[in-house]
Design a protein around this motif. Structure first.
Motif: not given
Length: 757
Positions: A122-127, A163-165, A433-442, A457-460
């Motif tokens: 069951r899908p629970i999150a998208i980034l 939840v994150a990006g 638990i953590l809204p976007p912008g509130a933590g380093d990860a969801a 999700i990350d890359c420089n």
């Protein structure tokens, strides 16, 4: 079957070379039919066949195992506990989003979600990870606005939280934006559905939406460079219906519960061709289907169009013989098509009929395992040695550090992405638990388990451009650090490898080196790459995009209630800086100024190499952060990345509006030779913590036990951000000034009256 010799232009327009066409003729012992040729064209594209990337992907241990075993499934699955697993995967929808941004992004979300529930999850999150050209260009603003709109419209309607990006802006993406979507789901470990067709005489059942002409040769389109004919490529872009997908999710999961579904695959790239040949190739079986039985939404569709269509919201099920009606009733209850279009057969052949006439008859192994593999030439890019050279003396020290910090906070790459995530429903499902912008990860709770998960999700890409190997390593290290900063143990990786044309030796060098860096770091951290995607040909008239190997990573929270945010919580807390006890022997002499956002924003330079990452110190840091969260010794944790120490400190202060005063000692700044290096240098394995005074000694002692340095550098409180270094005051700004720069940066690009377009 009608076969004949064609003009070379026919197969070349499909993306096949002359040698590949001759290989097809040799494998079949005859000329292919039109339908067969189309099937080969999509399955032998890089997008489906990985013919250029496969030799390099063998560096990933899990990929090697899949090649030797049954092959990759639709998504990777990692155990959460003894009962539940987490399915996750990331994929690109770059070319479709460049041509039609709303539908390109929306169908990217829809496709990756289907990869999740096809596994029985069951899908629970998208980034998402998004890259665009500078917002000063009207076309880039248009793409940015409508990609975000497409992601929001699909995810919000389907009821899966985004939840994150991350969002980056750089001129290299002006002609070719990157739109990478990641989805995550929960599946019972004893209920995972495989993409196989093991049982002869089982039914081949088409379910979901009707088939149209959209997306035909979409896989081939994704395996070529964008040119001036982008508008002509609109028919290659699929059209999504999120409400239909929501019905498909519920119907599919209910059908799985019957126990009659033996295998299943999403009709994504290559559509019906892929879903018939890949499962049978894995199982050593075949199928016989009739395309005239496929529900279509357009009149007089040919078998060629039906086999290659990439219309959305469709699945192919392999159903136990005699239980077809039981499964079909489930889908009809949800208002969806459910039609038996054929049977699994013992003979290893994909036999396609149309109104009884055979239009294709080809071995599934010829479409999959016989796809040619090319080991391409890899040459170090001509720019690299010169671009890596940077002397600190060449970079003037700014007079006003306040102005530099505000400029960095206003840089769209660093600035708040609130304008983006406020368009997403991140609370639906009530597990965030953590809204976007509130933590380093969801961070998410998982129903039915005492554990939770963290996602990032990350890359420089600048790091990867200036040092592909280090850039790959750092992408993994920073993703793992992000998870550890919320208290989660890094567990596994899905990657989306975005590069230019691999047939250019300098691009293949970037690809090979970046993958090697990812593989080495993932092995060291014991976070295997369990799923992923390769996206080549990300080029336009402006040139190739920077190498962008996006890392999606999953972490495990032993107790969801222990999740830690990045923001200072209250006045009177102690601020600490954790970093390696010593600089790596191969550390760059420019102290992180090279390859930094500071160097680019303030000085207009992209030079130097990123500082190397000490993997042993990084792993020790992850362990420390997870322990601190579990022992509830910290109030906040935030890693240092783009913009260095000063930007990270400002971000910590802005989350809850709590000011901070710090004094960077020489030791805490690792002996930085000048103030801009101390403030804005981007060195790895560094985290800002805040804690109640009574916990400070325990934190410092545990860091030292793990071989890390931990410095008390300041205290929270007030409404200002102040930084002293080496006895001098470098930064003194009100939080309101910082907030105006940080929060207002992106919205201003859509309200300024002086902009064209």
């Amino acid at each position: 079957m009608t076969t004949y010799r064609r003009a070379p232009e026919v197969w070349r327009e499909m993306g096949l070379t002359d040698a590949e066409y001759e290989r097809i003729v040799s494998l079949m012992g005859r000329e292919p039919t039109d339908v067969e040729l189309g099937m080969f064209a999509v399955m032998w594209s890089e997008h489906c066949g990985y013919k250029y990337s496969r030799p390099v992907l063998r560096l990933f241990r899990k990929y090697r195992e899949s090649l030797e075993g049954a092959g990759f499934e639709n998504a990777g699955v990692v155990p959460l506990d003894d009962r539940l697993g987490i399915a996750f995967k990331v994929e690109s929808h770059n070319h479709p989003s460049a041509v039609e941004p709303h539908q390109g992004a929306a169908t990217g979300v829809g496709g990756i979600i289907r990869d999740i529930f096809t596994m029985g999850a069951r899908p629970i999150a998208i980034l998402n990870s998004l890259r665009f050209g500078p917002l000063s260009e009207p076309r880039n603003r248009y793409l940015f606005e409508h990609v975000v709109e497409g992601i929001a419209s699909y995810g919000n309607c389907i009821g899966v939280p985004t939840v994150a990006g991350e969002v980056y802006f750089h001129p290299c993406y002006s002609g070719n934006p990157l739109v990478n979507a990641m989805a995550v789901g929960v599946v019972p470990l004893d209920g995972i559905v495989s993409a196989r067709a093991d049982v002869p005489n089982s039914a081949v059942m088409y379910v979901g939406a009707s088939t149209g002409r959209d997306g035909i040769h979409g896989a081939t389109f994704a395996s070529e460079t964008l040119g001036d004919d982008q508008e002509e490529k609109r028919p290659n872009v699929q059209i999504g219906d999120p409400f239909m997908e929501k019905l498909l999710i519920e119907a599919t999961l209910e059908a799985i519960e019957t126990g009659a579904v033996l295998g299943m695959q999403d009709m994504g790239a290559a559509g019906l061709t892929c879903t018939t040949c890949e499962p049978t190739s894995k199982s050593g079986t075949g199928v016989e289907i009739d395309t005239s039985l496929v529900p279509t939404r357009e009149a007089n569709m040919t078998p060629y169009e039906i086999m290659l269509s990439e219309s959305q919201e469709r699945m192919l099920l392999y159903v136990q013989a005699g239980r077809e009606e039981e499964v079909a009733r489930v889908f009809r209850k949800w208002g969806l098509n459910a039609v038996v279009i054929g049977r699994v057969i013992e003979e290893p052949v994909v036999r396609v009929r149309h109104r009884g006439e055979v239009v294709a008859e080809v071995s599934p192994d010829h479409l999959t395992k016989a796809c040619p593999t090319y080991t391409l030439q890899a040459d170090e890019p001509a720019y690299l040695r010169e671009a890596q050279r940077l002397e600190l003396a060449e970079v003037p020290v700014p007079d006003d550090m306040n102005a530099v910090l505000l400029a960095l906070l206003e840089s769209p790459t660093i600035a708040s992405k609130r304008w983006v995530y406020e368009q997403y429903d991140w609370l639906v499902g009530t597990q965030t638990i953590l809204p976007p912008g509130a933590g380093d990860a969801a961070a998410l709770r998982i129903r039915g388990s005492e554990r939770g998960i963290a996602l990032t999700i990350d890359c420089n890409a600048r790091y990867c451009y200036l040092h592909p190997y280090r850039g790959g390593q750092i992408a993994v290290a920073e993703a793992a650090r992000n998870l550890a900063c919320v208290g989660a143990q890094p567990r596994a990786i899905t990657d989306c490898l975005n590069f230019g044309n691999p047939q250019r030796p300098e691009i293949y060098y970037q690809f090979e080196q970046a993958v090697r860096g990812i593989a080495d770091a993932s092995e060291f951290f014991e976070t295997p790459v369990v799923s992923g995607n390769v996206s080549f040909y990300n080029e336009s008239e402006f040139g190739a995009v920077y190498p962008t190997p996006t890392i999606g990573m999953l972490g495990i929270l032993e107790r969801p209630e222990d999740a830690v945010g990045m923001g200072f919580r209250a006045a009177g807390d102690v601020v600490l800086l954790v970093c390696p006890a010593s600089r790596p022997a191969d550390a760059e002499p420019h102290f992180g100024i090279g390859a930094s956002e500071y160097l680019y924003v303030q000085h207009g330079l992209e030079r130097g190499a990123p500082d190397p990452v000490d993997l042993a110190a990084e792993r020790a840091l992850h362990r420390l952060l997870v322990e601190l969260a579990r022992r509830r010794l910290v109030r906040s944790m935030h890693d240092l990345s783009e913009g260095g120490f000063a930007v990270a400190l400002a971000e910590c202060a802005l989350v809850h509006g709590v000011g901070v005063q710090v004094n960077l000692t020489d030791a805490a700044s690792e002996g930085a030779p000048r103030p801009d290096a101390a403030l804005f240098g981007e060195r790895q394995t560094r985290v800002i913590l805040s804690a109640s005074p009574q916990h400070v000694n325990a934190i410092v002692a545990r860091a030292q036990q793990l071989g890390l340095a931990c410095y008390v550098i300041g205290e929270t409180g007030g409404d200002r951000l102040t930084i002293r270094w080496d006895g001098a005051s470098l930064i003194d700004l009100s939080l309101e000034e910082c907030r105006e720069a940080y929060e207002g940066a992106i919205p201003r690009w859509f309200t300024r009256a002086d902009l064209p377009g």
